[in-house]
Scaffold this motif. Sequence first.
Motif, short mmCIF file in Angstrom:
data_model
loop_
_atom_site.label_atom_id
_atom_site.label_comp_id
_atom_site.label_asym_id
_atom_site.label_seq_id
_atom_site.Cartn_x
_atom_site.Cartn_y
_atom_site.Cartn_z
N ILE A 495 0.87 -1.18 0.00
CA ILE A 495 0.00 0.00 0.00
C ILE A 495 0.90 1.22 0.00
O ILE A 495 1.49 1.57 1.02
N ALA A 496 1.04 1.86 -1.15
CA ALA A 496 1.82 3.09 -1.28
C ALA A 496 3.23 2.91 -0.72
O ALA A 496 3.56 3.41 0.35
N GLU A 497 4.06 2.20 -1.45
CA GLU A 497 5.44 1.93 -1.02
C GLU A 497 6.44 2.45 -2.07
O GLU A 497 7.12 1.68 -2.75
N PRO A 498 6.57 3.76 -2.21
CA PRO A 498 7.52 4.30 -3.18
C PRO A 498 8.97 4.03 -2.82
O PRO A 498 9.86 4.20 -3.67
N GLY A 499 9.23 3.62 -1.57
CA GLY A 499 10.59 3.27 -1.20
C GLY A 499 11.12 2.13 -2.05
O GLY A 499 12.34 2.03 -2.27
N ILE A 500 10.24 1.25 -2.54
CA ILE A 500 10.67 0.18 -3.45
C ILE A 500 11.18 0.78 -4.76
O ILE A 500 12.18 0.33 -5.31
N LEU A 501 10.51 1.83 -5.24
CA LEU A 501 10.94 2.49 -6.47
C LEU A 501 12.34 3.08 -6.31
O LEU A 501 13.13 3.09 -7.24
N MET A 502 12.63 3.57 -5.11
CA MET A 502 13.92 4.21 -4.87
C MET A 502 15.01 3.19 -4.55
O MET A 502 16.17 3.56 -4.34
N GLY A 503 14.66 1.91 -4.52
CA GLY A 503 15.65 0.87 -4.25
C GLY A 503 16.18 0.22 -5.51
O GLY A 503 17.06 -0.63 -5.44
N GLU A 504 15.62 0.62 -6.67
CA GLU A 504 16.05 -0.04 -7.91
C GLU A 504 17.49 0.33 -8.27
O GLU A 504 18.00 1.35 -7.91
#
Length: 504
Positions: A495-504
């Motif tokens: 649910i709304a986890e943009p931290g995953i986007l910043m882990g790429e």
Amino acid sequence: MNRFRRNYVYENMFHRILLHITIWLSITLSAQTQGIPWMRFGPEAFALAQQQHKPVLLDLGASWCHWCHVMDDSTYTHPDIIAFLSTNYICIRENQDKRPDLFARYKDYGWPATIIFHEDGRELVKEAGYFNPADFLALLQKTYSGYRYTPPEKKRQVTTPVKGGWSPRTAAYVRDNFFRYLDTINGGYDMQQRFLEYDGIAYALLHYKNNAILRKWLPLTIHNSYLINDSSWGGVYQYSTHGDWQHPHFEKIGTIQARYLKIYAAYYQETHDTTALHHAKKIISYLNTFLKSPTGLYYNSQDADLHPGEHAGEYFALSSADRYQQGIPLIDSSCYAKENAQLADAFFNIFEATGDNHYLQTATTILNQLIRYYKQPDGGYLHDTVFTGAIALADQLYTCQALLHGYRLTRHHSWQQEMVSIAHYILQHFTGKNNALYSFTGNRLIPPEYLLSENIDACHLLSRLSEETGNKQYKQAAAGIFRYLTSGAVLSGIIAEPGILMGE
């Protein structure tokens, strides 16, 4: 106590004495409700349950929690509840702030959480929130009447490798999931509770210049969050309910202060919006007035209620002077490693944003005190110097994160050595077979949990450590965690986890 009072600086003698009385009460008031033979969560309680063949009840709450106080006053003091529990159950009470293992396991249930176990530790019932006496007695009676101990079936442990990986399709899924929850009318997320979450703001700060939705959402969210800032004393309430920013829950928790201080500092540094700096400084004023200990560390929290179990909305609407006339909500004077490490990290942020060396010195003091008092001989960090029954990933993770931040700013060699030591400790003690990191070790009664937020933060930290040190082991560990984060089992529940986007 006299030396404590001499060392604690406050602007007015009357207010200082009142504050110390409040802290003293928070320390000395018993955590136990009279009449129920409460025990601690540990082998002794379950051994007694096995001797007497009784189920085990865990009451898990927080010192700052309004509904925990209400349940104490209305339910756990009821004669029928006391009699039934005392006769038929082994009763355990714990503070989730003090027990990171229990927090990790049961945080989704909110506080108070009620968990009933078999005598061997298997979970029977998990319930969230307040129960009135009648409903609670019915739950206890129903569970007890159906309680028959049967040995657990032996199950063969099968470990299935986690399959995950990054692709344009996965990135689009995570990004769409994040944007789906953005409330561009009121700010924050389109949820029942309103709050700020660091990764969402950090992602927006990276992309708002090129994205019209984020360009609108970001300042709207920051400015509306000021509504859950205490206008009299400073500091931030935990969150607001009713889907808006006007219904705050009035507890003030150290980790929440750290989060908002970090967010406001980052927002000010990027946008030069002085309103964010103003509220950041109000948080610092609150911390130093109410939560700072003589050691330089910070206390855990301040209660939501002036009088336990009574709503305090009218009290928090008062001016500072009028509040002092009525008293101060109780302060939990525990100093925890995770919360103080997060505060150190936030003070580094405000130092970067302002250049004020006082903030750098505050962060330095916190880290030095953590190293001095919380570090164990094996290199790990305790959560609480009083409770040593489990070791939490969060205390290692956020201490290491703060040390890395501080090292990048100061190039203190000792901090570099310490952050490397903690990183090795984390990988040695918390790595699971699926590459993710367990939230705790050392509690054999409950299985360890993987917390999504901790694994996202660990992925970021290990990547930065690899960049800073050139150690490929950190990069490989970060990649393993990222595969876990991008596995279907994890992504299906985000649910709304943009931290995953910043882990790429």
